[in-house]
Design a protein around this motif. Structure first.
Motif, PDB file in Angstrom:
ATOM      1  N   SER B 130      48.166  47.044  40.286  1.00  0.00           N
ATOM      2  CA  SER B 130      47.206  45.878  40.260  1.00  0.00           C
ATOM      3  C   SER B 130      45.742  46.497  40.654  1.00  0.00           C
ATOM      4  O   SER B 130      44.675  46.071  40.076  1.00  0.00           O
ATOM      5  CB  SER B 130      47.576  45.210  41.569  1.00  0.00           C
ATOM      6  OG  SER B 130      46.795  43.741  41.338  1.00  0.00           O
ATOM      7  N   GLY B 131      45.649  47.668  41.352  1.00  0.00           N
ATOM      8  CA  GLY B 131      44.168  48.270  41.576  1.00  0.00           C
ATOM      9  C   GLY B 131      43.663  48.466  40.135  1.00  0.00           C
ATOM     10  O   GLY B 131      42.574  48.635  39.866  1.00  0.00           O
ATOM     11  N   HIS B 132      44.581  49.471  39.263  1.00  0.00           N
ATOM     12  CA  HIS B 132      44.096  49.803  38.066  1.00  0.00           C
ATOM     13  C   HIS B 132      43.968  48.798  37.256  1.00  0.00           C
ATOM     14  O   HIS B 132      42.937  48.822  36.383  1.00  0.00           O
ATOM     15  CB  HIS B 132      45.199  50.839  37.665  1.00  0.00           C
ATOM     16  CG  HIS B 132      45.136  52.066  38.284  1.00  0.00           C
ATOM     17  ND1 HIS B 132      43.980  52.915  38.526  1.00  0.00           N
ATOM     18  CD2 HIS B 132      46.356  52.685  38.913  1.00  0.00           C
ATOM     19  CE1 HIS B 132      44.366  53.938  39.465  1.00  0.00           C
ATOM     20  NE2 HIS B 132      45.680  53.760  39.545  1.00  0.00           N
ATOM     21  N   ARG B 133      44.793  47.864  37.138  1.00  0.00           N
ATOM     22  CA  ARG B 133      44.678  46.544  36.173  1.00  0.00           C
ATOM     23  C   ARG B 133      43.357  45.871  36.643  1.00  0.00           C
ATOM     24  O   ARG B 133      42.485  45.702  35.464  1.00  0.00           O
ATOM     25  CB  ARG B 133      45.628  45.529  36.335  1.00  0.00           C
ATOM     26  CG  ARG B 133      46.924  45.935  35.936  1.00  0.00           C
ATOM     27  CD  ARG B 133      46.921  46.418  34.412  1.00  0.00           C
ATOM     28  NE  ARG B 133      48.235  46.162  33.675  1.00  0.00           N
ATOM     29  CZ  ARG B 133      48.610  46.822  32.586  1.00  0.00           C
ATOM     30  NH1 ARG B 133      47.843  47.787  32.141  1.00  0.00           N
ATOM     31  NH2 ARG B 133      50.103  46.695  32.193  1.00  0.00           N
ATOM     32  N   GLU B 134      42.967  45.791  37.867  1.00  0.00           N
ATOM     33  CA  GLU B 134      41.629  45.156  37.998  1.00  0.00           C
ATOM     34  C   GLU B 134      40.441  46.160  37.733  1.00  0.00           C
ATOM     35  O   GLU B 134      39.502  45.590  37.427  1.00  0.00           O
ATOM     36  CB  GLU B 134      41.611  45.130  39.643  1.00  0.00           C
ATOM     37  CG  GLU B 134      40.367  44.188  40.101  1.00  0.00           C
ATOM     38  CD  GLU B 134      40.459  42.794  39.964  1.00  0.00           C
ATOM     39  OE1 GLU B 134      41.730  42.343  39.233  1.00  0.00           O
ATOM     40  OE2 GLU B 134      39.452  42.131  40.400  1.00  0.00           O
ATOM     41  N   MET B 135      40.696  47.277  38.016  1.00  0.00           N
ATOM     42  CA  MET B 135      39.541  48.314  37.569  1.00  0.00           C
ATOM     43  C   MET B 135      39.385  48.033  35.830  1.00  0.00           C
ATOM     44  O   MET B 135      38.174  47.900  35.515  1.00  0.00           O
ATOM     45  CB  MET B 135      39.895  49.668  37.594  1.00  0.00           C
ATOM     46  CG  MET B 135      40.051  50.214  39.032  1.00  0.00           C
ATOM     47  SD  MET B 135      40.510  51.890  39.344  1.00  0.00           S
ATOM     48  CE  MET B 135      39.680  52.429  40.635  1.00  0.00           C
ATOM     49  N   LYS B 136      40.361  47.921  35.079  1.00  0.00           N
ATOM     50  CA  LYS B 136      40.125  47.623  33.631  1.00  0.00           C
ATOM     51  C   LYS B 136      39.391  46.473  33.384  1.00  0.00           C
ATOM     52  O   LYS B 136      38.549  46.303  32.589  1.00  0.00           O
ATOM     53  CB  LYS B 136      41.577  47.587  33.082  1.00  0.00           C
ATOM     54  CG  LYS B 136      41.431  47.631  31.588  1.00  0.00           C
ATOM     55  CD  LYS B 136      40.908  48.778  31.087  1.00  0.00           C
ATOM     56  CE  LYS B 136      40.910  48.799  29.440  1.00  0.00           C
ATOM     57  NZ  LYS B 136      40.486  49.987  28.920  1.00  0.00           N
ATOM     58  N   ARG B 137      39.767  45.497  34.114  1.00  0.00           N
ATOM     59  CA  ARG B 137      38.908  44.066  33.976  1.00  0.00           C
ATOM     60  C   ARG B 137      37.682  44.179  34.321  1.00  0.00           C
ATOM     61  O   ARG B 137      36.763  43.691  33.446  1.00  0.00           O
ATOM     62  CB  ARG B 137      39.665  42.901  34.870  1.00  0.00           C
ATOM     63  CG  ARG B 137      41.012  42.339  34.474  1.00  0.00           C
ATOM     64  CD  ARG B 137      41.456  41.432  35.167  1.00  0.00           C
ATOM     65  NE  ARG B 137      42.108  41.464  36.569  1.00  0.00           N
ATOM     66  CZ  ARG B 137      43.250  42.157  36.848  1.00  0.00           C
ATOM     67  NH1 ARG B 137      44.214  41.875  35.795  1.00  0.00           N
ATOM     68  NH2 ARG B 137      43.672  42.008  38.038  1.00  0.00           N
ATOM     69  N   TRP B 138      37.138  44.778  35.502  1.00  0.00           N
ATOM     70  CA  TRP B 138      35.909  45.246  35.652  1.00  0.00           C
ATOM     71  C   TRP B 138      35.026  45.970  34.695  1.00  0.00           C
ATOM     72  O   TRP B 138      33.896  45.798  34.426  1.00  0.00           O
ATOM     73  CB  TRP B 138      35.497  46.085  37.039  1.00  0.00           C
ATOM     74  CG  TRP B 138      35.924  45.145  38.149  1.00  0.00           C
ATOM     75  CD1 TRP B 138      36.801  44.122  38.605  1.00  0.00           C
ATOM     76  CD2 TRP B 138      35.016  44.955  39.302  1.00  0.00           C
ATOM     77  NE1 TRP B 138      36.696  43.564  39.818  1.00  0.00           N
ATOM     78  CE2 TRP B 138      35.642  43.899  40.239  1.00  0.00           C
ATOM     79  CE3 TRP B 138      33.583  45.234  39.728  1.00  0.00           C
ATOM     80  CZ2 TRP B 138      34.883  43.336  41.404  1.00  0.00           C
ATOM     81  CZ3 TRP B 138      33.098  44.902  40.855  1.00  0.00           C
ATOM     82  CH2 TRP B 138      33.719  44.079  41.637  1.00  0.00           C
ATOM     83  N   ILE B 139      35.715  47.009  34.032  1.00  0.00           N
ATOM     84  CA  ILE B 139      35.083  47.419  32.973  1.00  0.00           C
ATOM     85  C   ILE B 139      35.068  46.745  31.884  1.00  0.00           C
ATOM     86  O   ILE B 139      33.974  46.644  31.285  1.00  0.00           O
ATOM     87  CB  ILE B 139      35.994  48.859  32.510  1.00  0.00           C
ATOM     88  CG1 ILE B 139      36.094  49.886  33.687  1.00  0.00           C
ATOM     89  CG2 ILE B 139      35.728  49.569  31.199  1.00  0.00           C
ATOM     90  CD1 ILE B 139      37.077  51.147  33.552  1.00  0.00           C
ATOM     91  N   THR B 140      36.062  46.005  31.458  1.00  0.00           N
ATOM     92  CA  THR B 140      36.023  45.310  30.014  1.00  0.00           C
ATOM     93  C   THR B 140      35.102  44.014  30.274  1.00  0.00           C
ATOM     94  O   THR B 140      34.180  43.729  29.076  1.00  0.00           O
ATOM     95  CB  THR B 140      37.384  44.458  29.808  1.00  0.00           C
ATOM     96  OG1 THR B 140      38.232  45.802  30.028  1.00  0.00           O
ATOM     97  CG2 THR B 140      37.407  43.871  28.402  1.00  0.00           C
ATOM     98  N   ASP B 141      34.771  43.510  31.465  1.00  0.00           N
ATOM     99  CA  ASP B 141      34.094  42.284  31.661  1.00  0.00           C
ATOM    100  C   ASP B 141      32.609  42.584  32.145  1.00  0.00           C
ATOM    101  O   ASP B 141      31.674  41.786  32.238  1.00  0.00           O
ATOM    102  CB  ASP B 141      34.544  41.094  32.353  1.00  0.00           C
ATOM    103  CG  ASP B 141      34.670  41.515  33.946  1.00  0.00           C
ATOM    104  OD1 ASP B 141      35.509  41.233  34.541  1.00  0.00           O
ATOM    105  OD2 ASP B 141      33.810  42.539  34.273  1.00  0.00           O
ATOM    106  N   GLY B 142      32.360  43.896  32.248  1.00  0.00           N
ATOM    107  CA  GLY B 142      30.930  44.648  32.418  1.00  0.00           C
ATOM    108  C   GLY B 142      30.568  44.637  33.885  1.00  0.00           C
ATOM    109  O   GLY B 142      29.446  44.971  34.123  1.00  0.00           O
ATOM    110  N   ARG B 143      31.388  44.227  34.927  1.00  0.00           N
ATOM    111  CA  ARG B 143      31.014  44.146  36.301  1.00  0.00           C
ATOM    112  C   ARG B 143      30.695  45.535  36.641  1.00  0.00           C
ATOM    113  O   ARG B 143      29.847  45.741  37.677  1.00  0.00           O
ATOM    114  CB  ARG B 143      32.083  43.425  37.080  1.00  0.00           C
ATOM    115  CG  ARG B 143      31.804  41.896  37.120  1.00  0.00           C
ATOM    116  CD  ARG B 143      33.059  41.380  37.906  1.00  0.00           C
ATOM    117  NE  ARG B 143      34.256  41.332  37.159  1.00  0.00           N
ATOM    118  CZ  ARG B 143      35.334  41.064  37.881  1.00  0.00           C
ATOM    119  NH1 ARG B 143      35.511  40.738  39.239  1.00  0.00           N
ATOM    120  NH2 ARG B 143      36.508  41.166  37.153  1.00  0.00           N
ATOM    121  N   LEU B 144      31.470  46.430  36.121  1.00  0.00           N
ATOM    122  CA  LEU B 144      31.157  47.865  36.575  1.00  0.00           C
ATOM    123  C   LEU B 144      29.978  48.417  35.955  1.00  0.00           C
ATOM    124  O   LEU B 144      29.439  49.496  36.627  1.00  0.00           O
ATOM    125  CB  LEU B 144      32.483  48.604  36.318  1.00  0.00           C
ATOM    126  CG  LEU B 144      32.871  49.773  37.246  1.00  0.00           C
ATOM    127  CD1 LEU B 144      33.014  49.341  38.749  1.00  0.00           C
ATOM    128  CD2 LEU B 144      34.368  50.358  36.852  1.00  0.00           C
TER     129      LEU B 144
END
Lengths: 355, 355
Positions: B130-144
């Motif tokens: 889940s942590g890596h899936r969440e990281m991917k979401r933050w990358i894709t949606d621009g939050r990171l």
């Protein structure tokens, strides 16, 4: 007149004030005089810190026989001249880190220290943070076992905010970008903990900063002991100050909010050290005795000026820290090929005839 | 007869049982048959998992038209032959990671997948945590924001416990030591998050293990995007599973106790993900939706066997993960000089005439 060691700050900007506060938290040293080329700045500094006297010129300061040592925080690229002038005037010299920006300057300073026999200290203070002192104890007394991997990061957002009005923007003023400003702290602390670095492999990138300098660097350090060290340092993210030591008996993980470390008597409150033992997943918090890195290093310097203490970080240590940075930049130009530390140090030696 | 996808485990050791439990937590796939060269082991496996049938030979298993796919967990150095035989028999094939130990074998497998057009999946499951899936979401949606530095470590004590009775002890059975066993997980996940790696710089050491393989490796990955990645992986310390992403808008820090991940429906409970925003020191805990990586990848594989899903980690992804490991080992032999990923992949291609 007190019997405190009489020191004089040279260069009276923000960092001089941080160090002055550190010095005045103790009773060992006295800020006896000071100098800045900006007279108004000097007067303001004298008022802020209750310093009775100030010099109109650097020569006047250095000619004052009462002054035992100087605390230099002038810009990094002025270090060589300011330091050597003070050494030749017979003063003990403390300089903020890095010792210089180039190894040529650093080697010239080291040679002048040897030639004059003066007391010389460099402000690589992060090794004095309680978490790092505790790490050293665990190494020395065997609780950590043998360290194989040591990882460290020191990063912040600075590169995203640099403008041409700042000297850090320019490659000739701040070569090495995030590494010379931030990563260099770990370059000293890792050698304090694990011994000398033999060679450095690195990649440096200028990714998101508008400035001229690298904002993302990763370096692998090969220690003489055989251990491997990693320094990640960047200028394009929220702040990080971390160090992990992985040992055959235990791991230690140190995490510090460095935004508070100017008040170095409180810095430890903003840090955590955790241990994890062999065969276990759980971590325990490790109690950290209180330290005050800026006060401690200036008191050590002052006492050393009187022959009553030994400087912990002198020219040799500071040259080795800078050399890690220079070797990393060189390795990055060589596509990651490991660059021996001694090679970059030796290549920057100046012949004795040039004095 | 149910309408579940009919799969058969091949190789019935500890990992086959972990995956079988994962498969049986859901309703999508059925363990229809199984095979081991050890008949007693197969009978015990059938009893443990309520599997009605078992094959006496691998050929018998592959000849059963009811079996839609196989789940291969035989030793890594047998992967090529076991996998290719199944592909040529028209079965969908899932194999545990790594795809193989050598890129030659991996490339042969990839060629067989292309030639047969079979469904093929490799168990690089950590990206599904889940942590890596969440990281991917933050990358894709621009939050990171834009990631400049990505650091990861996966280490444990294994190298200090290896004996000659274990295949992991031997350089020919487990080349790359800690990197092929542990670090390879991050080699896949980092490419999942940040795109393809262009080249790898590394140093590998055999420090404290009595075995023949490296127990301390540090690698710097240069991504096609320009970002830098670090993988530290060792076999000489208490366990670590961590990944930090440093971005222009935020950092994400993931920390997992992997000793619980066999029960992958509970793995997320033993992890934390923290965020830290630009200009701030404070960290916030990020909620992690529940995942079940072993169940999810086998259900995806089963549905893909029926043309109802797409495999997320196939031959190309698995070859790239293995190639990071092989490039790291090669770079270490070249004193840290960066080795392009495509070079190690291409150098291991076999000519089409060798089929």
């Amino acid at each position: 007149m007190t019997d405190k060691v009489r020191l004089a700050p040279v260069g009276l900007g923000r960092w001089a004030r941080v160090l002055a506060r550190g010095a005045q938290r103790g009773d060992t040293v006295e800020l006896y005089s000071c100098f800045s080329r900006d007279a108004a700045k000097r007067e303001a500094f004298q008022r802020e810190f209750g310093i009775e006297r100030g010099a109109a010129t650097y020569e006047e300061l250095l000619a004052d026989p009462m002054i035992e040592g100087v605390i230099i925080t002038t810009p990094n690229d002025t270090h060589k001249d300011v330091i050597i002038q003070a050494l030749e005037a017979g003063k003990a010299v403390y300089t903020d880190k890095p010792i210089a920006h180039t190894l040529e300057d650093a080697n010239r300073i080291a040679a002048a220290v040897r030639d004059t026999g003066a007391v010389f200290a460099v402000g690589h203070s992060s090794r004095r943070l309680s978490g790092h002192r505790e790490m050293k104890r665990w190494i020395t007394d065997g609780r950590l076992g043998e360290v194989s991997l040591a990882e460290a990061n020191f990063s912040n957002e600075r590169g995203l905010e640099l403008t041409p009005q700042t000297w850090r923007y320019y490659a000739d003023k701040s070569p090495g970008g995030a590494f010379i400003q931030l990563g260099v702290h770990h370059a000293d602390t890792l050698q304090y903990l694990l011994g000398p670095v033999k060679s450095v492999t690195a990649h440096a990138r200028k990714l998101y900063t508008k400035s001229e300098v690298p904002d993302a660097i990763m370096a692998i350090l090969e220690f003489e002991s055989g251990a491997l060290g990693y320094i990640g340092t960047g200028w394009a993210s929220p702040g990080v100050y971390r160090m992990n030591l992985l040992g055959t008996k235990a791991n230690l993980m140190y995490d510090l909010d460095f935004t508070h470390w100017d008040e170095s008597h409180l810095a430890d409150d903003w840090s955590t050290l955790e241990s994890q033992y062999y065969g276990e997943s759980e971590r325990q918090s490790v109690d950290l005795p209180r330290t005050d890195m800026f006060r401690e290093q200036l008191e050590e310097f002052g006492l050393a000026a009187r022959g009553q203490a030994t400087v912990e970080v002198g020219a040799d240590e500071a040259v080795r820290a800078l050399a890690v940075v220079r070797a990393a930049i060189e390795s990055s130009k060589r596509n990651g090929e490991a660059v021996p530390l001694q090679e970059v140090i030796d290549n920057a030696q100046v012949s004795p005839a040039v004095s």
